[in-house]
Design a protein around this motif. Structure first.
Motif, PDB file in Angstrom:
ATOM      1  N   UNK A 157       0.836  -1.203   0.000  1.00 56.39           N
ATOM      2  CA  UNK A 157       0.000   0.000   0.000  1.00 56.39           C
ATOM      3  C   UNK A 157       0.874   1.258   0.000  1.00 56.39           C
ATOM      4  N   UNK A 158       1.944   1.230   0.750  1.00 52.16           N
ATOM      5  CA  UNK A 158       2.844   2.384   0.854  1.00 52.16           C
ATOM      6  C   UNK A 158       3.465   2.715  -0.495  1.00 52.16           C
ATOM      7  N   UNK A 159       3.915   1.700  -1.226  1.00 53.05           N
ATOM      8  CA  UNK A 159       4.535   1.928  -2.547  1.00 53.05           C
ATOM      9  C   UNK A 159       3.573   2.588  -3.530  1.00 53.05           C
ATOM     10  N   UNK A 160       2.287   2.383  -3.330  1.00 50.16           N
ATOM     11  CA  UNK A 160       1.280   2.958  -4.235  1.00 50.16           C
ATOM     12  C   UNK A 160       0.637   4.224  -3.658  1.00 50.16           C
ATOM     13  N   UNK A 161       1.171   4.702  -2.553  1.00 55.14           N
ATOM     14  CA  UNK A 161       0.667   5.912  -1.892  1.00 55.14           C
ATOM     15  C   UNK A 161      -0.819   5.806  -1.550  1.00 55.14           C
ATOM     16  N   UNK A 162      -1.214   4.633  -1.080  1.00 55.56           N
ATOM     17  CA  UNK A 162      -2.604   4.423  -0.676  1.00 55.56           C
ATOM     18  C   UNK A 162      -2.644   4.373   0.845  1.00 55.56           C
ATOM     19  N   UNK A 218      -5.389 -13.684   9.173  1.00 52.30           N
ATOM     20  CA  UNK A 218      -6.322 -12.870   8.394  1.00 52.30           C
ATOM     21  C   UNK A 218      -6.047 -11.391   8.631  1.00 52.30           C
ATOM     22  N   UNK A 219      -5.898 -10.640   7.555  1.00 53.26           N
ATOM     23  CA  UNK A 219      -5.753  -9.186   7.607  1.00 53.26           C
ATOM     24  C   UNK A 219      -7.052  -8.584   7.068  1.00 53.26           C
ATOM     25  N   UNK A 220      -7.609  -7.626   7.780  1.00 56.02           N
ATOM     26  CA  UNK A 220      -8.772  -6.884   7.303  1.00 56.02           C
ATOM     27  C   UNK A 220      -8.317  -5.438   7.129  1.00 56.02           C
ATOM     28  N   UNK A 221      -8.336  -4.962   5.896  1.00 59.61           N
ATOM     29  CA  UNK A 221      -7.765  -3.654   5.561  1.00 59.61           C
ATOM     30  C   UNK A 221      -8.826  -2.813   4.853  1.00 59.61           C
ATOM     31  N   UNK A 222      -9.020  -1.587   5.332  1.00 54.96           N
ATOM     32  CA  UNK A 222      -9.984  -0.674   4.719  1.00 54.96           C
ATOM     33  C   UNK A 222      -9.225   0.436   4.007  1.00 54.96           C
ATOM     34  N   UNK A 223      -9.589   0.660   2.736  1.00 54.58           N
ATOM     35  CA  UNK A 223      -8.963   1.717   1.934  1.00 54.58           C
ATOM     36  C   UNK A 223     -10.036   2.465   1.141  1.00 54.58           C
ATOM     37  N   UNK A 224      -9.720   3.696   0.785  1.00 52.93           N
ATOM     38  CA  UNK A 224     -10.542   4.474  -0.140  1.00 52.93           C
ATOM     39  C   UNK A 224      -9.749   4.597  -1.428  1.00 52.93           C
ATOM     40  N   UNK A 231      -4.130  -4.094  -6.174  1.00 56.09           N
ATOM     41  CA  UNK A 231      -3.604  -4.371  -4.834  1.00 56.09           C
ATOM     42  C   UNK A 231      -3.744  -5.851  -4.495  1.00 56.09           C
ATOM     43  N   UNK A 232      -4.901  -6.414  -4.770  1.00 56.32           N
ATOM     44  CA  UNK A 232      -5.111  -7.845  -4.494  1.00 56.32           C
ATOM     45  C   UNK A 232      -4.143  -8.701  -5.304  1.00 56.32           C
ATOM     46  N   UNK A 233      -3.939  -8.340  -6.551  1.00 56.47           N
ATOM     47  CA  UNK A 233      -2.985  -9.075  -7.386  1.00 56.47           C
ATOM     48  C   UNK A 233      -1.572  -9.004  -6.839  1.00 56.47           C
ATOM     49  N   UNK A 234      -1.156  -7.816  -6.408  1.00 60.17           N
ATOM     50  CA  UNK A 234       0.189  -7.653  -5.839  1.00 60.17           C
ATOM     51  C   UNK A 234       0.320  -8.411  -4.517  1.00 60.17           C
TER      52      UNK A 234
END
Length: 179
Positions: free
Chosen positions: A25-30, A47-53, A62-65
């Motif tokens: 996420x950091x590399x993509x500035x998200x 399990x990781x639960x991550x919320x993004x806009x 992101x899921x692919x990476x």
């Protein structure tokens, strides 16, 4: 168009996974709005639960990476309508404010919160719900007085049956067919 997405990432329980996941996420500035980690229903799987806009296109990337990472088993994403989710918030408020009438008691009931602990100097109140609900109680308590506030990250479960189990079963079937 950006909107809120909840990613669920299943990994092997290995040291350093949090750093590796966050770096994507950091590399993509998200910006990560919320991050919660826990064991899953399957032994040895975290399990990781991550919320993004972000946009749907970006969340797919992101899921692919994430899935390219060695110890990541699978990553899913959902919109809010596709999941059931909650957060928990704790509020520390002055005891004397509680004892000065029933305004605080009405406020706690009105927001479906509960008192966890009453001490000489403070009271701990718990509220579970969505972020806007816990934030509404925070704003109401600020008028009375508040010492501390803390809110957890989102915990979420998809409305469909657990997809990781189905995904792993599918992999097993494909492996058996190639033998």
């Amino acid at each position: 168009m950006t909107k809120e997405y909840t990613l669920t990432v299943f990994t092997e329980h290995q040291t350093g996974m949090l750093s590796r996941v966050v770096s994507i996420f950091t590399r993509r500035y998200i910006n990560i709005e919320s991050l919660t980690t826990s064991k899953s229903s399957m032994p040895g799987i975290h399990r990781f639960t991550i919320v993004v806009n972000t946009t749907e296109d970006m969340v797919r990337k992101l899921c692919g990476q994430l899935e390219k990472q060695v110890d990541v088993l699978k990553a899913f994403y959902d919109e809010n309508a596709e999941i059931v989710y909650q957060e928990i918030a704790l509020y520390k408020i002055p005891t004397q404010k509680f004892m000065q009438g029933n305004r605080l008691e009405k406020l706690i009931r009105q927001h479906n919160a509960k008192v966890l602990e009453i001490e000489e100097e403070y009271i701990i109140v718990e509220k579970t719900g969505h972020a806007d609900e816990t934030e509404a109680l925070l704003e109401a308590l600020k008028e009375i007085g508040i010492f501390e506030f803390v809110r957890s990250g989102r915990v979420a479960i998809p409305r469909p049956m657990e997809r990781l189990s189905k995904y792993l079963q599918q992999l097993e079937l494909e492996a058996e067919e190639t033998l």
